[in-house]
Motif scaffolding. Structure first.
Motif, mmCIF file in Angstrom:
data_model
loop_
_atom_site.group_PDB
_atom_site.id
_atom_site.type_symbol
_atom_site.label_atom_id
_atom_site.label_comp_id
_atom_site.label_asym_id
_atom_site.label_seq_id
_atom_site.Cartn_x
_atom_site.Cartn_y
_atom_site.Cartn_z
ATOM 1 N N VAL A 275 0.846 -1.200 0.000
ATOM 2 C CA VAL A 275 0.000 0.000 0.000
ATOM 3 C C VAL A 275 0.881 1.249 0.000
ATOM 4 O O VAL A 275 0.605 2.237 -0.687
ATOM 5 N N LEU A 276 1.959 1.186 0.780
ATOM 6 C CA LEU A 276 2.852 2.338 0.916
ATOM 7 C C LEU A 276 3.885 2.427 -0.196
ATOM 8 O O LEU A 276 4.398 3.508 -0.491
ATOM 9 N N ASN A 277 4.207 1.289 -0.796
ATOM 10 C CA ASN A 277 5.239 1.229 -1.844
ATOM 11 C C ASN A 277 4.684 0.422 -3.011
ATOM 12 O O ASN A 277 4.764 -0.806 -3.020
ATOM 13 N N GLU A 278 4.114 1.097 -3.982
ATOM 14 C CA GLU A 278 3.276 0.461 -4.995
ATOM 15 C C GLU A 278 3.939 -0.702 -5.730
ATOM 16 O O GLU A 278 3.336 -1.740 -5.917
ATOM 17 N N ASN A 279 5.156 -0.534 -6.194
ATOM 18 C CA ASN A 279 5.832 -1.591 -6.944
ATOM 19 C C ASN A 279 7.139 -1.944 -6.240
ATOM 20 O O ASN A 279 8.050 -1.117 -6.184
ATOM 21 N N SER A 280 7.212 -3.154 -5.707
ATOM 22 C CA SER A 280 8.370 -3.551 -4.912
ATOM 23 C C SER A 280 8.775 -4.976 -5.246
ATOM 24 O O SER A 280 7.917 -5.831 -5.517
ATOM 25 N N ASN A 281 10.076 -5.241 -5.200
ATOM 26 C CA ASN A 281 10.535 -6.610 -5.398
ATOM 27 C C ASN A 281 10.684 -7.310 -4.055
ATOM 28 O O ASN A 281 10.500 -6.696 -2.994
ATOM 29 N N VAL A 282 11.021 -8.573 -4.090
ATOM 30 C CA VAL A 282 11.102 -9.374 -2.865
ATOM 31 C C VAL A 282 12.107 -8.784 -1.883
ATOM 32 O O VAL A 282 11.846 -8.701 -0.676
ATOM 33 N N PHE B 95 -4.699 -11.050 -4.476
ATOM 34 C CA PHE B 95 -4.486 -9.854 -3.668
ATOM 35 C C PHE B 95 -3.319 -9.016 -4.172
ATOM 36 O O PHE B 95 -3.235 -7.822 -3.858
ATOM 37 N N VAL B 96 -2.400 -9.636 -4.891
ATOM 38 C CA VAL B 96 -1.282 -8.895 -5.488
ATOM 39 C C VAL B 96 -1.077 -9.371 -6.919
ATOM 40 O O VAL B 96 -1.485 -10.469 -7.293
ATOM 41 N N THR B 97 -0.446 -8.520 -7.700
ATOM 42 C CA THR B 97 -0.041 -8.890 -9.053
ATOM 43 C C THR B 97 1.484 -8.773 -9.134
ATOM 44 O O THR B 97 2.113 -8.143 -8.267
ATOM 45 N N CYS B 98 2.071 -9.376 -10.152
ATOM 46 C CA CYS B 98 3.512 -9.260 -10.321
ATOM 47 C C CYS B 98 3.854 -9.058 -11.795
ATOM 48 O O CYS B 98 3.095 -9.448 -12.680
ATOM 49 N N ARG B 99 5.003 -8.421 -12.022
ATOM 50 C CA ARG B 99 5.494 -8.220 -13.383
ATOM 51 C C ARG B 99 7.007 -8.318 -13.356
ATOM 52 O O ARG B 99 7.662 -7.944 -12.382
ATOM 53 N N ARG B 100 7.571 -8.860 -14.428
ATOM 54 C CA ARG B 100 9.024 -9.000 -14.502
ATOM 55 C C ARG B 100 9.622 -7.814 -15.238
ATOM 56 O O ARG B 100 9.104 -7.372 -16.262
ATOM 57 N N ASP B 101 10.713 -7.303 -14.693
ATOM 58 C CA ASP B 101 11.458 -6.219 -15.325
ATOM 59 C C ASP B 101 12.939 -6.606 -15.247
ATOM 60 O O ASP B 101 13.595 -6.397 -14.222
ATOM 61 N N TYR C 166 8.464 -7.487 -9.783
ATOM 62 C CA TYR C 166 7.882 -6.450 -8.939
ATOM 63 C C TYR C 166 6.425 -6.778 -8.617
ATOM 64 O O TYR C 166 5.673 -7.226 -9.486
ATOM 65 N N TYR C 167 6.058 -6.515 -7.366
ATOM 66 C CA TYR C 167 4.716 -6.824 -6.880
ATOM 67 C C TYR C 167 3.936 -5.539 -6.592
ATOM 68 O O TYR C 167 4.514 -4.529 -6.167
ATOM 69 N N ALA C 168 2.623 -5.607 -6.802
ATOM 70 C CA ALA C 168 1.732 -4.478 -6.506
ATOM 71 C C ALA C 168 0.436 -5.020 -5.922
ATOM 72 O O ALA C 168 -0.010 -6.123 -6.282
ATOM 73 N N ILE C 169 -0.164 -4.271 -5.027
ATOM 74 C CA ILE C 169 -1.429 -4.697 -4.414
ATOM 75 C C ILE C 169 -2.589 -4.396 -5.364
ATOM 76 O O ILE C 169 -2.571 -3.396 -6.088
ATOM 77 N N THR C 170 -3.575 -5.268 -5.399
ATOM 78 C CA THR C 170 -4.770 -5.047 -6.207
ATOM 79 C C THR C 170 -5.820 -4.320 -5.369
ATOM 80 O O THR C 170 -5.696 -4.213 -4.147
ATOM 81 N N ASN C 171 -6.853 -3.808 -6.024
ATOM 82 C CA ASN C 171 -7.949 -3.170 -5.303
ATOM 83 C C ASN C 171 -8.898 -4.220 -4.749
ATOM 84 O O ASN C 171 -9.068 -5.289 -5.335
ATOM 85 N N GLY C 172 -9.522 -3.907 -3.632
ATOM 86 C CA GLY C 172 -10.479 -4.834 -3.043
ATOM 87 C C GLY C 172 -10.557 -4.676 -1.547
ATOM 88 O O GLY C 172 -9.977 -3.743 -0.964
ATOM 89 N N VAL C 173 -11.252 -5.594 -0.910
ATOM 90 C CA VAL C 173 -11.488 -5.496 0.529
ATOM 91 C C VAL C 173 -10.177 -5.569 1.306
ATOM 92 O O VAL C 173 -10.045 -4.959 2.377
ATOM 93 N N HIS C 174 -9.172 -6.280 0.793
ATOM 94 C CA HIS C 174 -7.893 -6.399 1.479
ATOM 95 C C HIS C 174 -7.183 -5.048 1.554
ATOM 96 O O HIS C 174 -6.649 -4.677 2.605
ATOM 97 N N LYS C 175 -7.194 -4.316 0.466
ATOM 98 C CA LYS C 175 -6.557 -2.995 0.444
ATOM 99 C C LYS C 175 -7.328 -2.011 1.321
ATOM 100 O O LYS C 175 -6.741 -1.224 2.067
ATOM 101 N N THR C 176 -8.651 -2.069 1.244
ATOM 102 C CA THR C 176 -9.494 -1.200 2.066
ATOM 103 C C THR C 176 -9.245 -1.440 3.549
ATOM 104 O O THR C 176 -9.165 -0.497 4.338
ATOM 105 N N ALA C 177 -9.125 -2.712 3.942
ATOM 106 C CA ALA C 177 -8.898 -3.045 5.347
ATOM 107 C C ALA C 177 -7.596 -2.436 5.851
ATOM 108 O O ALA C 177 -7.553 -1.834 6.938
#
Length: 214
Positions: free
Chosen positions: A142-149, A175-181, A186-197
């Motif tokens: 939530v605080l760091n939109e795109n982050s690696n492990v 709950f999260v998506t990932c993309r290779r660079d 890199y991982y990012a959180i998706t929208n939904g009840v988990h992010k809202t919580a």
């Protein structure tokens, strides 16, 4: 730059959110969100549940400081006393609206009881992330939109094995998506009840003048 919540605060938040991860408790909170302060008999009748089970669930919700009571004459009324249950309902109603093309649920401020099977699905979804390590990772994202492990490991102070395992589960559950660079993923959180919580828990903590009251 915003900091993550203290460890003990997040552990308390996980306990609270885990209480919501139960179909009947979530339905009770939803009933109170729609109808306001209500007696046990009104909740029981409204949900078509057994009074003993409703009373037990209300006791647990009160222990978790998710509901509070007020006496009106001979009767005791229950009402929501935390911000994030109410905010979660705003989110899940809009998700339901998008899923079903029901425009009523997309309107700001609209309140109505959702179909029970949908509420049950949401409760089961909350159960999937009501875990300290998972919520710590979600908060970091939530605080760091795109982050690696490596970023996440350093950010939350956990081991690579744990972070990798929980990221896989969070990705599998949507709950999260990932993309290779290049060499990095890199991982990012998706929208939904988990992010809202996560956002509501942080908002509540930041609003408290006495943080120990969390």
């Amino acid at each position: 730059m915003a900091k993550q919540l203290p460890v003990e605060i997040m552990k308390k938040a996980v306990v609270g959110i885990s209480y919501i991860a139960h179909p009947l408790r979530l339905q009770i909170l939803e009933f109170l969100d729609v109808n306001g302060a209500s007696s046990v008999s009104a909740i029981t009748k409204g949900l078509g549940a057994e009074q003993v089970i409703v009373s037990q669930s209300l006791k647990k919700l009160r222990e978790a400081s998710l509901v509070e009571t007020e006496r009106r004459g001979l009767f005791i009324y229950y009402k929501i006393c935390e911000e994030y249950p109410a905010s979660i309902f705003v989110c899940i109603r809009k998700l339901f609206g998008y899923m079903t093309n029901n425009f009523y649920f997309l309107a700001d401020g609209y309140k109505a009881l959702l179909p029970r099977d949908y509420t049950t699905m949401v409760a089961n979804q909350i159960k999937l992330f009501a875990n300290y390590e998972k919520m710590r990772i979600l908060e970091y994202l939530v605080l760091n939109e795109n982050s690696n492990v490596t970023d996440i490991i350093n950010g939350i102070g956990s081991s690579q094995l744990k972070v990798s395992q929980y990221l896989k589960r969070l990705r599998d559950d949507g709950f999260v998506t990932c993309r290779r660079d290049g060499r990095f993923v890199y991982y990012a959180i998706t929208n939904g009840v988990h992010k809202t919580a996560i956002e509501c828990i942080r908002k509540r903590y930041n609003a408290l003048s006495e943080k120990a009251d969390f």
